[in-house]
Design an enzyme around this catalytic site. Structure first.
Site, mmCIF file in Angstrom:
data_model
loop_
_atom_site.group_PDB
_atom_site.id
_atom_site.type_symbol
_atom_site.label_atom_id
_atom_site.label_comp_id
_atom_site.label_asym_id
_atom_site.label_seq_id
_atom_site.Cartn_x
_atom_site.Cartn_y
_atom_site.Cartn_z
ATOM 1 N N GLN A 1 49.735 32.102 -2.979
ATOM 2 C CA GLN A 1 49.557 32.913 -4.185
ATOM 3 C C GLN A 1 50.752 33.374 -4.637
ATOM 4 O O GLN A 1 51.474 34.254 -3.923
ATOM 5 C CB GLN A 1 48.462 34.203 -3.923
ATOM 6 C CG GLN A 1 48.304 34.950 -5.182
ATOM 7 C CD GLN A 1 47.169 35.939 -4.589
ATOM 8 O OE1 GLN A 1 46.813 36.201 -3.662
ATOM 9 N NE2 GLN A 1 46.775 36.777 -5.780
ATOM 10 N N HIS B 1 42.832 35.268 -9.580
ATOM 11 C CA HIS B 1 42.573 34.451 -10.533
ATOM 12 C C HIS B 1 41.975 33.193 -9.821
ATOM 13 O O HIS B 1 42.231 32.822 -8.845
ATOM 14 C CB HIS B 1 44.112 33.851 -11.402
ATOM 15 C CG HIS B 1 45.078 33.541 -10.591
ATOM 16 N ND1 HIS B 1 45.728 34.606 -9.688
ATOM 17 C CD2 HIS B 1 45.518 32.389 -9.977
ATOM 18 C CE1 HIS B 1 46.881 33.759 -8.952
ATOM 19 N NE2 HIS B 1 46.464 32.809 -9.057
ATOM 20 N N ILE B 2 41.332 32.264 -10.917
ATOM 21 C CA ILE B 2 40.320 31.377 -10.473
ATOM 22 C C ILE B 2 41.160 30.153 -11.256
ATOM 23 O O ILE B 2 41.280 30.334 -12.383
ATOM 24 C CB ILE B 2 38.994 31.437 -10.669
ATOM 25 C CG1 ILE B 2 38.146 32.408 -10.147
ATOM 26 C CG2 ILE B 2 38.393 30.012 -10.376
ATOM 27 C CD1 ILE B 2 36.784 32.763 -10.611
ATOM 28 N N HIS B 3 41.743 29.237 -10.277
ATOM 29 C CA HIS B 3 42.089 28.000 -11.057
ATOM 30 C C HIS B 3 40.931 27.094 -11.435
ATOM 31 O O HIS B 3 40.490 26.961 -10.505
ATOM 32 C CB HIS B 3 43.146 27.066 -10.209
ATOM 33 C CG HIS B 3 44.497 27.952 -10.039
ATOM 34 N ND1 HIS B 3 45.681 27.560 -10.517
ATOM 35 C CD2 HIS B 3 44.657 28.966 -8.919
ATOM 36 C CE1 HIS B 3 46.695 28.324 -9.944
ATOM 37 N NE2 HIS B 3 45.922 29.138 -9.025
ATOM 38 N N ASN C 1 43.689 30.925 -4.793
ATOM 39 C CA ASN C 1 44.667 31.127 -3.612
ATOM 40 C C ASN C 1 44.746 32.597 -3.289
ATOM 41 O O ASN C 1 44.899 33.608 -4.328
ATOM 42 C CB ASN C 1 46.041 30.601 -4.342
ATOM 43 C CG ASN C 1 46.060 29.037 -4.409
ATOM 44 O OD1 ASN C 1 45.678 28.372 -3.799
ATOM 45 N ND2 ASN C 1 46.762 28.482 -5.289
ATOM 46 N N VAL D 1 50.968 34.966 -8.026
ATOM 47 C CA VAL D 1 50.922 36.217 -8.891
ATOM 48 C C VAL D 1 49.780 36.950 -8.288
ATOM 49 O O VAL D 1 48.620 36.709 -8.019
ATOM 50 C CB VAL D 1 50.383 35.590 -10.398
ATOM 51 C CG1 VAL D 1 50.054 36.914 -11.315
ATOM 52 C CG2 VAL D 1 51.404 34.690 -10.976
HETATM 53 P P1 AMP Z 1 48.988 31.167 -7.758
HETATM 54 O O1 AMP Z 1 49.975 30.257 -7.153
HETATM 55 O O2 AMP Z 1 47.661 30.753 -7.261
HETATM 56 O O3 AMP Z 1 49.285 32.672 -7.630
HETATM 57 O O4 AMP Z 1 49.215 30.587 -9.145
HETATM 58 C C1 AMP Z 1 49.737 31.105 -10.191
HETATM 59 C C2 AMP Z 1 49.865 30.353 -11.387
HETATM 60 O O5 AMP Z 1 50.277 31.128 -12.526
HETATM 61 C C3 AMP Z 1 50.538 29.027 -11.413
HETATM 62 O O6 AMP Z 1 49.810 27.982 -11.588
HETATM 63 C C4 AMP Z 1 51.466 29.219 -12.443
HETATM 64 O O7 AMP Z 1 51.924 27.948 -13.147
HETATM 65 C C5 AMP Z 1 50.889 30.117 -13.520
HETATM 66 N N1 AMP Z 1 51.356 30.978 -14.424
HETATM 67 C C6 AMP Z 1 52.375 31.980 -14.101
HETATM 68 N N2 AMP Z 1 53.059 32.517 -15.156
HETATM 69 C C7 AMP Z 1 52.199 32.039 -16.203
HETATM 70 C C8 AMP Z 1 52.007 32.522 -17.590
HETATM 71 N N3 AMP Z 1 53.073 33.404 -18.186
HETATM 72 N N4 AMP Z 1 51.220 31.808 -18.384
HETATM 73 C C9 AMP Z 1 50.454 31.153 -17.972
HETATM 74 N N5 AMP Z 1 50.360 30.514 -16.692
HETATM 75 C C10 AMP Z 1 51.188 31.293 -15.736
#
Ligand code: AMP
Length: 112
Positions: A92, A98-100, A85, A94
């Site tokens: 997005q 990051h790669i899901h 994302n 965070v």
């Molecule tokens: P995005 O929406 O692509 O930025 O994805 C961020 C992802 O980070 C989401 O799927 C959240 O569930 C995950 N996330 C947020 N905080 C944490 C954490 N402390 N540990 C593991 N995953 C997290």
């Protein structure tokens, strides 16, 4: 500082499934599939929108690592989805690239 940088620095815990000098992989805290791993570079890059040519080796490394992690999780045969994302329109949350790695169920297409 993002929450992912704090996980890299071990300031907050995570369920780490893989780590080396360049990257870290851990289970998503809010999984959207039976397997939902986040793979992040240790280098702070906010999103794909910030990626430059100097990062091509790192990004190639991450893609190969994503495939290895998916294989180790038993996802290769049935298949899986990688998602990156990027900024607001993709939701997005965070701002640390990051790669899901998502697997263990069927995914629809097109994505929502
Ligand atoms: P995005 O929406 O692509 O930025 O994805 C961020 C992802 O980070 C989401 O799927 C959240 O569930 C995950 N996330 C947020 N905080 C944490 C954490 N402390 N540990 C593991 N995953 C997290």
């Amino acid at each position: 500082m993002t929450i992912f940088k704090k996980i890299i620095d071990k300031e907050i815990p995570a369920d780490i499934v893989y780590e080396d000098d360049l990257c870290l992989a851990f289970n998503d805290i809010n999984p959207q599939a039976p397997t939902h791993v986040l793979l992040i570079p240790k280098k702070v890059i906010a999103s794909m929108a910030e990626v430059e040519k100097a990062e091509q080796d790192l990004l190639g490394f991450l893609m190969v690592k994503a495939a290895e992690i998916a294989k180790a999780a038993g996802l290769s045969e049935d298949g899986y989805r990688l998602v990156v994302n990027t900024r607001e329109n993709a939701g997005q949350e965070v701002p640390h690239l990051h790669i899901h790695i998502l697997g263990g169920r069927k995914f629809s297409w097109p994505p929502g």
